[in-house]
Design a protein around this motif. Structure first.
Motif, PDB file in Angstrom:
ATOM      1  N   TYR A   1      49.739  15.480  43.742  1.00  0.00           N
ATOM      2  CA  TYR A   1      49.240  16.233  44.885  1.00  0.00           C
ATOM      3  C   TYR A   1      48.367  17.393  44.413  1.00  0.00           C
ATOM      4  N   TRP A   2      47.077  17.329  44.728  1.00  0.00           N
ATOM      5  CA  TRP A   2      46.134  18.398  44.397  1.00  0.00           C
ATOM      6  C   TRP A   2      45.977  19.294  45.628  1.00  0.00           C
ATOM      7  N   GLN A   3      46.290  20.558  45.477  1.00  0.00           N
ATOM      8  CA  GLN A   3      46.064  21.532  46.541  1.00  0.00           C
ATOM      9  C   GLN A   3      44.632  22.036  46.393  1.00  0.00           C
ATOM     10  N   LYS A   4      43.928  22.183  47.513  1.00  0.00           N
ATOM     11  CA  LYS A   4      42.509  22.524  47.449  1.00  0.00           C
ATOM     12  C   LYS A   4      42.207  23.819  48.186  1.00  0.00           C
ATOM     13  N   LEU A   5      41.244  24.535  47.650  1.00  0.00           N
ATOM     14  CA  LEU A   5      40.743  25.748  48.276  1.00  0.00           C
ATOM     15  C   LEU A   5      39.222  25.668  48.277  1.00  0.00           C
ATOM     16  N   THR A   6      38.627  25.701  49.463  1.00  0.00           N
ATOM     17  CA  THR A   6      37.180  25.624  49.618  1.00  0.00           C
ATOM     18  C   THR A   6      36.605  27.030  49.655  1.00  0.00           C
ATOM     19  N   CYS A   7      35.556  27.242  48.864  1.00  0.00           N
ATOM     20  CA  CYS A   7      34.994  28.572  48.660  1.00  0.00           C
ATOM     21  C   CYS A   7      33.514  28.594  49.029  1.00  0.00           C
ATOM     22  N   PRO A   8      33.169  28.931  50.262  1.00  0.00           N
ATOM     23  CA  PRO A   8      31.753  29.002  50.655  1.00  0.00           C
ATOM     24  C   PRO A   8      31.123  30.308  50.168  1.00  0.00           C
ATOM     25  N   TYR A   9      29.890  30.236  49.727  1.00  0.00           N
ATOM     26  CA  TYR A   9      29.208  31.432  49.235  1.00  0.00           C
ATOM     27  C   TYR A   9      27.779  31.485  49.767  1.00  0.00           C
ATOM     28  N   GLU A  10      27.167  32.664  49.656  1.00  0.00           N
ATOM     29  CA  GLU A  10      25.779  32.868  50.081  1.00  0.00           C
ATOM     30  C   GLU A  10      24.839  32.228  49.058  1.00  0.00           C
ATOM     31  N   PRO A  11      23.681  31.728  49.487  1.00  0.00           N
ATOM     32  CA  PRO A  11      22.745  31.097  48.556  1.00  0.00           C
ATOM     33  C   PRO A  11      22.353  31.994  47.369  1.00  0.00           C
TER      34      PRO A  11
ATOM     35  N   TYR B   1      46.327  32.752  45.933  1.00  0.00           N
ATOM     36  CA  TYR B   1      45.215  32.648  44.989  1.00  0.00           C
ATOM     37  C   TYR B   1      43.906  32.910  45.710  1.00  0.00           C
ATOM     38  N   TRP B   2      42.973  33.489  44.987  1.00  0.00           N
ATOM     39  CA  TRP B   2      41.642  33.771  45.498  1.00  0.00           C
ATOM     40  C   TRP B   2      40.633  32.932  44.731  1.00  0.00           C
ATOM     41  N   CYS B   3      39.565  32.567  45.416  1.00  0.00           N
ATOM     42  CA  CYS B   3      38.390  32.062  44.729  1.00  0.00           C
ATOM     43  C   CYS B   3      37.254  32.995  45.111  1.00  0.00           C
TER      44      CYS B   3
ATOM     45  N   ASP C   1      30.096  43.084  37.652  1.00  0.00           N
ATOM     46  CA  ASP C   1      31.487  42.652  37.417  1.00  0.00           C
ATOM     47  C   ASP C   1      32.443  43.006  38.553  1.00  0.00           C
ATOM     48  N   THR C   2      31.934  42.976  39.764  1.00  0.00           N
ATOM     49  CA  THR C   2      32.762  43.170  40.950  1.00  0.00           C
ATOM     50  C   THR C   2      33.054  41.795  41.552  1.00  0.00           C
ATOM     51  N   LEU C   3      34.305  41.573  41.842  1.00  0.00           N
ATOM     52  CA  LEU C   3      34.713  40.298  42.434  1.00  0.00           C
ATOM     53  C   LEU C   3      34.364  40.264  43.917  1.00  0.00           C
ATOM     54  N   ILE C   4      33.676  39.219  44.329  1.00  0.00           N
ATOM     55  CA  ILE C   4      33.416  38.973  45.750  1.00  0.00           C
ATOM     56  C   ILE C   4      34.350  37.841  46.160  1.00  0.00           C
ATOM     57  N   LYS C   5      35.384  38.196  46.907  1.00  0.00           N
ATOM     58  CA  LYS C   5      36.386  37.200  47.330  1.00  0.00           C
ATOM     59  C   LYS C   5      35.783  36.326  48.427  1.00  0.00           C
ATOM     60  N   LEU C   6      35.867  35.001  48.223  1.00  0.00           N
ATOM     61  CA  LEU C   6      35.316  34.050  49.189  1.00  0.00           C
ATOM     62  C   LEU C   6      36.401  33.427  50.067  1.00  0.00           C
ATOM     63  N   ALA C   7      37.550  33.164  49.482  1.00  0.00           N
ATOM     64  CA  ALA C   7      38.640  32.530  50.244  1.00  0.00           C
ATOM     65  C   ALA C   7      39.955  32.792  49.523  1.00  0.00           C
TER      66      ALA C   7
END
Length: 177
Positions: A19-29, A87-89, A96-102
């Motif tokens: 079982y693979w758990q998935k997290l979809t991470c949309p980002y700006e172009p 968990y975050w993606c 070096d600032t993290l932009i959290k997507l999901a």
């Protein structure tokens, strides 16, 4: 028909029983070229994890699979290396600032492993339960129809006795004449 469906589903799923758990991470172009981040939430403003590039497909020794689509990357987790939790993606900005997507709650491998096999057992049991229920309902319907056609208790007996009395009276009248 149920058997064919079951065999096909088992054949398709046998290749990937885990079982693979998935997290979809949309980002700006404009974030397409930035490095990706996968981390476990540790405090309200921080997380601990991994940094990888957009060309990486297997991360953390193969425990993470990363697929890339248009303005979206998806992280599939088989076993979270830092244990279960939130968990975050995201992407790592130029400073070096993290932009959290999901974010999502990722379960430990024991739960995911258990579910990966239980779902196939349930899939096998479902057609059997369906067939058993269908046969049981048909047999119950047949029995209730037969009971409805049979005469009921005292009413049937009194009619039969009445009919016999008339026959006897008619027979005796004929004999007297």
């Amino acid at each position: 028909m149920h058997l064919i469906t079951l065999v096909l589903l088992l054949a398709l799923g046998a290749c990937e029983a885990v079982y693979w758990q998935k997290l979809t991470c949309p980002y700006e172009p404009e974030h397409k070229s930035l490095r990706r981040v996968w981390c476990r939430h540790s405090t309200t403003e921080c997380c601990t994890g991994l940094i990888f590039s957009q060309s990486d497909h297997l991360v953390d020794g193969g425990k993470l699979r990363v697929t890339q689509d248009l303005n979206v990357f998806t992280v599939a987790v088989m076993e979270p290396s830092q244990g279960e939790g939130v968990y975050w993606c995201g992407v790592l900005n130029r400073n070096d600032t993290l932009i959290k997507l999901a974010e999502s709650y990722i379960y430990s491998s024991s739960i995911a492993y258990f579910w990966s096999y239980i779902r196939w057992i349930l899939l096998a049991v479902l057609p059997i339960v369906t067939i058993f229920t269908s046969v049981s309902i048909r047999q119950t319907t047949k029995h209730s129809c037969k009971k409805a056609e049979e005469p009921h208790g005292d009413i049937a007996v009194s009619r039969t006795l009445t009919d016999l009395q008339y026959e006897n009276v008619a027979s005796s009248c004929e004999l007297e004449q």
